[in-house]
Design an enzyme around this catalytic site. Sequence first.
Site, mmCIF file in Angstrom:
data_model
loop_
_atom_site.group_PDB
_atom_site.id
_atom_site.type_symbol
_atom_site.label_atom_id
_atom_site.label_comp_id
_atom_site.label_asym_id
_atom_site.label_seq_id
_atom_site.Cartn_x
_atom_site.Cartn_y
_atom_site.Cartn_z
ATOM 1 N N ARG A 82 85.205 25.549 45.944
ATOM 2 C CA ARG A 82 86.626 25.804 46.195
ATOM 3 C C ARG A 82 86.949 25.806 47.679
ATOM 4 O O ARG A 82 88.049 25.387 48.070
ATOM 5 C CB ARG A 82 87.035 27.123 45.541
ATOM 6 C CG ARG A 82 87.153 26.954 44.040
ATOM 7 C CD ARG A 82 87.448 28.236 43.330
ATOM 8 N NE ARG A 82 87.796 27.947 41.940
ATOM 9 C CZ ARG A 82 87.822 28.851 40.981
ATOM 10 N NH1 ARG A 82 87.512 30.111 41.244
ATOM 11 N NH2 ARG A 82 88.154 28.512 39.754
ATOM 12 N N LYS B 227 84.186 28.493 21.409
ATOM 13 C CA LYS B 227 85.132 28.830 20.348
ATOM 14 C C LYS B 227 86.265 27.840 20.192
ATOM 15 O O LYS B 227 86.872 27.420 21.172
ATOM 16 C CB LYS B 227 85.744 30.195 20.644
ATOM 17 C CG LYS B 227 84.738 31.310 20.544
ATOM 18 C CD LYS B 227 85.425 32.637 20.706
ATOM 19 C CE LYS B 227 84.457 33.780 20.446
ATOM 20 N NZ LYS B 227 85.050 35.066 20.773
ATOM 21 N N GLY C 138 91.055 27.103 33.742
ATOM 22 C CA GLY C 138 92.228 27.524 32.967
ATOM 23 C C GLY C 138 93.412 26.600 33.165
ATOM 24 O O GLY C 138 94.101 26.220 32.212
#
Length: 390
Positions: free
Chosen positions: A35, A196, A372
């Site tokens: 980053r 998931k 995200g």
Amino acid sequence: MNDLRKAAVDRKVVAVRVDLNVPTDDRGRITDDTRIVAALPTINHLRRSGAKVLLISHFGRPKGRPDPSMSLEPVARALEGYLDDPVAFAGDCIGPAVEETVANIDYGEVALLENVRFHPGETGNAPDFARALAEPAEKFVNDAFGAAHRSHASVVGLARLLPSYAGFLLASEIAALERVLNNPERPLAALVGGAKISSKIGVLRNLVERVDMLLLGGGMANTFLAANGLDMQASLVESSHLNDASEIQRRARESGCEIVLPTDGVMASGLAAGAETVVVAVDQVPEGWTMLDIGPATERLFHDRLRLARTIVWNGPMGMFEDRRFARGTERIARGVAASGAYSMIGGGDSVAAVKLLGIESEFDHISTGGGASLEMLEGKTLPGIAALG
Ligand code: ADP
Ligand code: MG
């Protein structure tokens, strides 16, 4: 969106939202500088263009109050090495500490402000906090793709108060995702894995409408296999999402998207280090055993499909890759994507970590810095931080 290259920033104070939320070890040392490195092009452009550069970032999740263990000061010291110049550090992100820091640096120099999440107004997007953040600055650049899905003061509030620009990192992340979502060279293949199905239902729903092939691995494939009537035994299956798995498959059929599921897997008798493992077909999971990786037949099947693709988007590992016994599927598929010749982009924190572990990150066309945020774009959502830039 305004083009940063055309912005007049000479002798201006420019607030730059960056994502310096780097991972650190228990002694506070930075374990992955991706980053920081990704933020450098915008920072260097602004320095060269004669701006006073005020960097704003969050670090960890400090719950709206100061927490010395989440100070950005060590990151300021690290950043000096990358810029080859001193970086001033302001002990707060608003108020007198910032005023003083701005007065003390020259045009062409850089200051990092303390963790913006030390104030509750950041995550609450409080108007007076946003005004306090904007106060010392004349322009705003958002280069924090990793935070672009958050409606926070330093992401959206600032953009409404100051003339605003997309930083180079943000612009390149958007361009890569648009290349995949809006105008892909076809066939377009999506490879989705991870633990998931519940965390990626929105992504799967959006992708089946857009991609030519959807290859599913990881824990979420178990739920699809179970929905198709297989007994996955002790494997991770989200029984409350069997209907979603069926619905996604129905939608895929309607829109002409081929869903490719694993045909074999690496099964384990348990999760402990001494557990036995065996490779069998997905309809042969031994009683009480768990599927933790795709098997070699599935690797070949996926490779054959990936070879046909001109564009590949990948999110989520193919197995529980943190354990070497279940890392092979992810590794083989990563190498297959890298060697495919297709335009390739990877998003998702764990998939990116897996690729870095293999040391082959340079072989992909785009590696997203925001797990995200890239997931939300793959869901087809408009990110508030991008929308606020106009
Ligand atoms: P990403 O961060 O790339 O989006 P996710 O966070 O969705 O990926 O999923 C990563 C996690 O999924 C890893 O911790 C991995 O161990 C787990 N996982 C992958 N396959 C399986 C499986 N078959 N059973 C259980 N966990 C799995
Ligand atoms: Mg993850």
